[in-house]
Design an enzyme around this catalytic site. Sequence first.
Site, short mmCIF file in Angstrom:
data_model
loop_
_atom_site.label_atom_id
_atom_site.label_comp_id
_atom_site.label_asym_id
_atom_site.label_seq_id
_atom_site.Cartn_x
_atom_site.Cartn_y
_atom_site.Cartn_z
CB THR A 1 -5.63 -3.58 7.89
OG1 THR A 1 -6.29 -2.89 8.94
CG2 THR A 1 -4.14 -3.39 8.01
CG ASP B 1 -0.22 3.23 6.72
OD1 ASP B 1 -1.12 2.54 6.20
OD2 ASP B 1 0.85 2.76 7.13
CE LYS C 1 -2.33 -1.38 3.65
NZ LYS C 1 -1.65 -2.70 3.79
CB THR C 2 3.73 2.33 2.11
OG1 THR C 2 2.99 2.02 3.29
CG2 THR C 2 4.53 3.60 2.32
NE ARG D 1 6.66 -4.35 5.80
CZ ARG D 1 5.56 -3.60 5.81
NH1 ARG D 1 4.45 -4.07 6.33
NH2 ARG D 1 5.58 -2.40 5.29
P1 ADP Z 1 2.11 -1.89 3.22
O1 ADP Z 1 2.12 -0.40 3.12
O2 ADP Z 1 0.94 -2.52 2.54
O3 ADP Z 1 2.28 -2.40 4.62
P2 ADP Z 1 4.64 -1.68 1.77
O4 ADP Z 1 4.22 -0.91 0.60
O5 ADP Z 1 5.37 -0.94 2.85
O6 ADP Z 1 3.38 -2.46 2.40
O7 ADP Z 1 5.54 -2.90 1.24
C1 ADP Z 1 6.37 -3.64 2.09
C2 ADP Z 1 7.63 -4.09 1.38
O8 ADP Z 1 7.27 -5.04 0.37
C3 ADP Z 1 8.37 -2.96 0.65
O9 ADP Z 1 9.74 -3.09 0.89
C4 ADP Z 1 8.10 -3.17 -0.81
O10 ADP Z 1 9.27 -2.94 -1.55
C5 ADP Z 1 7.73 -4.64 -0.91
N1 ADP Z 1 6.64 -4.80 -1.87
C6 ADP Z 1 5.32 -4.70 -1.60
N2 ADP Z 1 4.57 -4.92 -2.69
C7 ADP Z 1 5.44 -5.17 -3.70
C8 ADP Z 1 5.27 -5.49 -5.08
N3 ADP Z 1 4.05 -5.61 -5.62
N4 ADP Z 1 6.38 -5.66 -5.83
C9 ADP Z 1 7.59 -5.56 -5.27
N5 ADP Z 1 7.82 -5.28 -3.97
C10 ADP Z 1 6.77 -5.09 -3.18
#
Ligand code: ADP
Length: 334
Positions: free
Chosen positions: A158, A109, A64-65, A217
């Site tokens: 979430t 977030d 998401k981030t 992650r």
């Molecule tokens: P969330 O905000 O949903 O908790 P993040 O965007 O922070 O998740 O992602 C967590 C980690 O996973 C980051 O380091 C990101 O690089 C990796 N990641 C997440 N989704 C992907 C994707 N579709 N392709 C490559 N890397 C991803």
Amino acid sequence: DRQVDATSTAEERELEAALRPKNLDEFVGQPRVRQQLSLVLQASQLRQAPAEHVLLSGPPGLGKTTLAMIIAQEMNAPLRISSGPAIQHAGDLAAILSSLTEGEVLFLDEIHRISRTAEEMLYMAMEDFRVDIIVGKGAGATAIPLELPPFTLVGATTRAGLLQGPLRDRFGFTGHLEFYDVDELVLVLRRSAMMLDLRLSPDAFVEIASRSRGTPRIANRLLRRVRDWALVHQIHTIDVAAAQAALDMYEVDERGLDRLDRAVLEALCLKFGGGPVGLSTLAIAVGEEVETVETVAEPYLVREGLLGRTPRGRVATAAAWEHLGLRAPDDAQQ
Ligand code: ADP
């Protein structure tokens, strides 16, 4: 320090930032969300206006981030990051909103945790790019309207169901992120391995991906653990045996279950004959708080079809017995 926790620690964020895909093409998986988002962004570029507000929902660690950063990048716009829990008063939000520049992307977030008063301010800001700043208190209080530059709000949650209807309705686009399959996680890992200058055999990638609980992650974290192991053991090309040995050492099994997950299943099968057993009894049996068992271990066990929740308590499924290498009783839940 659970290796399979889908949330990130403070030290980890920097490492994660380095592995983040920078644009939609580099973003692996989630084909539907990617396509839809790409359309939203292209349309806004053609209109020469900021993109519609975007809501991203899905479990932690699915990107998401990362997508919020990509949206800003693709729009060539600056990005401001905050979160629901950080905005306890309407004033906190007013301070952020009033300092936005035209076209800026504001990422909130855990938007479902924003305070009620801030949420109401957000409605007007999202719809009319305007807020009322309240000056003074009680009967003498007056509302001073403040125009805001058009901006794009990217909210993450979430669970979209946690959001109030009026807030949900103000997003032009909602993307639901799903857990990734093994093939997609292999692509995430290949990209990360390249950036970390690591060599792995194809089946080593599959091995790590299979243990990553559908979550990029966790995949990236397990890759770092495998890298450490290989470094210490002076292994230059990581094969499947090395990946297995490293992850076994961290007690992440071939299905991504860790010590706590397995303790819950073992107690359920060996101490309670597969259940049904009450959650609190189960928690005592593994020496954990009820909440830990319920929020940390259970969701994944349920998702994997290893544990069932019934009105009479928790039960182990036939797959759970099998996973532990035990013979399931004839009446085990399928
Ligand atoms: P969330 O905000 O949903 O908790 P993040 O965007 O922070 O998740 O992602 C967590 C980690 O996973 C980051 O380091 C990101 O690089 C990796 N990641 C997440 N989704 C992907 C994707 N579709 N392709 C490559 N890397 C991803």
